[in-house]
Design an enzyme around this catalytic site. Sequence first.
Site, PDB file in Angstrom:
ATOM      1  N   SER A  98      45.269  -7.614 -59.070  1.00 46.41           N
ATOM      2  CA  SER A  98      44.836  -8.553 -58.047  1.00 46.41           C
ATOM      3  C   SER A  98      43.840  -7.889 -57.109  1.00 46.41           C
ATOM      4  O   SER A  98      43.961  -6.711 -56.787  1.00 46.41           O
ATOM      5  CB  SER A  98      46.034  -9.111 -57.277  1.00 46.41           C
ATOM      6  OG  SER A  98      46.261  -8.352 -56.129  1.00 46.41           O
ATOM      7  N   LYS A  99      42.835  -8.682 -56.740  1.00 51.58           N
ATOM      8  CA  LYS A  99      41.799  -8.151 -55.859  1.00 51.58           C
ATOM      9  C   LYS A  99      42.431  -7.702 -54.550  1.00 51.58           C
ATOM     10  O   LYS A  99      42.049  -6.724 -53.951  1.00 51.58           O
ATOM     11  CB  LYS A  99      40.768  -9.232 -55.546  1.00 51.58           C
ATOM     12  CG  LYS A  99      39.820  -9.510 -56.682  1.00 51.58           C
ATOM     13  CD  LYS A  99      38.643 -10.322 -56.187  1.00 51.58           C
ATOM     14  CE  LYS A  99      37.962 -11.042 -57.315  1.00 51.58           C
ATOM     15  NZ  LYS A  99      36.847 -11.867 -56.901  1.00 51.58           N
ATOM     16  N   ARG A 100      43.429  -8.487 -54.125  1.00 50.73           N
ATOM     17  CA  ARG A 100      44.022  -8.192 -52.822  1.00 50.73           C
ATOM     18  C   ARG A 100      44.839  -6.899 -52.874  1.00 50.73           C
ATOM     19  O   ARG A 100      44.693  -6.021 -52.057  1.00 50.73           O
ATOM     20  CB  ARG A 100      44.886  -9.363 -52.363  1.00 50.73           C
ATOM     21  CG  ARG A 100      44.737  -9.646 -50.888  1.00 50.73           C
ATOM     22  CD  ARG A 100      45.471 -10.906 -50.447  1.00 50.73           C
ATOM     23  NE  ARG A 100      45.391 -11.997 -51.391  1.00 50.73           N
ATOM     24  CZ  ARG A 100      46.453 -12.490 -52.040  1.00 50.73           C
ATOM     25  NH1 ARG A 100      47.645 -11.987 -51.847  1.00 50.73           N
ATOM     26  NH2 ARG A 100      46.321 -13.504 -52.872  1.00 50.73           N
ATOM     27  N   GLY A 103      42.497  -3.922 -54.688  1.00 45.53           N
ATOM     28  CA  GLY A 103      41.083  -4.061 -54.347  1.00 45.53           C
ATOM     29  C   GLY A 103      40.226  -2.830 -54.623  1.00 45.53           C
ATOM     30  O   GLY A 103      39.321  -2.867 -55.450  1.00 45.53           O
TER      31      GLY A 103
END
Length: 502
Positions: free
Chosen positions: A256-258, A261
Amino acid sequence: MRLSRETIFMTTRVRFAPSPTGYLHIGSARTALFNYLFAKHTGGKFLLRIEDTDVQRSTEESTRSILDGLKWLELEHDEEIVYQSDNAPRHREIALKLLDEGKAYRDFTPKEERSGDVKAAIQERAREQKDMRDNPFRDLSKAESDAKADAGEPFAIRLKVAESGKTTFEDAVYGFQERDFSEIEDLVLLRSDGHPLYNLAVVCDDIEMRITHVIRGQDHLTNTHKQVLIYEALGVEKPTFAHLPLILAPNKGKLSKRKHGEVVSMTTYRDSGFLAAAFRNFLVLLGWSAGEEKEIYTMDELIGKFSLDHIHKNNAVFNFDANDPKHWTDDKAIWMNAEYVRTMPLEDLIPLVKAELKSAKLWRDEYDDDDKTHFEKTVDLIRERFFTLKDFSNQGRAFFSEDFDFDNAAIAKNLKKFPDLQTRLPELAGTLETVDDFTHDTLETVIKGFAEEKGVKFGVLMNGARTLLTGLAVGPSMLSVFETLGKEKTLRRLKSQVAWNQ
Ligand code: GLU
């Protein structure tokens, strides 16, 4: 027989279509690379479309970061960049055409009722096995629908999915795919504010751009079924679809990008001293292999070998432990990078080292000039043990500057453990003073003689010298280090007491 789009257009045309809602991450970079390789392999075109229709989430900064990432990876696109938002009028036109032809309908459901969680509502319907065609406005007569629209009632436009049947397509990676219409809602093509939605926009643009192959992540499979419906409604031959396996986190969860990141952003790799060529090579193996032992490929070799039928069906794993600084990236990515640093043609490496030394303020113009040969020899010597370009300015610092640090562990292990060395090493400097031919073989004879005469082990002497000369405990052959640093620096550092006093 119907002609495929490829036959009609005579050449393959693929596109990379990122949404500019974040940086270029590892999954999208891999999609771009596969599209690029496929285009080049088939002598076709690799196009770039920025899908910036989500006004709230799209940013110029993100577009810039995507373009930077592609540039770094040297995935140059053909033709002009297409910005999807520029095509909105055309998307609207096509939605209205489908409406006109009775293949779509106006949905006058008040916005408040529609504004709930649409995804949840669809899932709820599917769970309750409710009819996806259950919309009171679906079967409104044309006259009734026109009258409401003329009276100014706001409406969305939905595709009229048939009561029964299936969408089917042959995926170039996953084979035959089908989905029953009962599982697909009458998808919204145009919102009541006139905003075209994703599936419509993608299909219209792919048609307009004459795309022959849509190569994208497997997470788009559900969209593809909907897009097939739109192609059929428009009576346009659909492109070949090839879905790529996902790239998962080590726990087999989604990247996940979050959460991940930093770890998955291309800029992290660029700024950490990865080589674009090595990273591309690493990326291509996340979901593709030529079916041979070989793993290191030049770009030309990849272009020559790449084919859709060697794409894996199984998901790939990006192995890292973001909590452990030593494992912030996949070990294989590091190994691959080190292979490139060690073995790539020196003339290709030199400009990259130059850029690194420049950014670390260690560059001197004579490296390009009077000192060129010596500089190249130095780079060639120290690259043996390096993993990234950053190593040239970190571990390699002593080769380019007098201002370098001493590693405390190295001081303890190689110097302080052998107190004798505090006088022996300056003595060695004295002996070397008389050596004019400061090259490997001569140095070896002289230093071995010195070690024997003083009763010091050659290895101990060399380890101590390494720490004084480079600040470190490990590195290339010490005699080559003497030769590369040259007489003056070698003697000065052997005599220096700085490390001893730490
Ligand atoms: N814009 C979509 C994305 O970034 C890709 C759409 C496509 O490749 O069709 O996931």
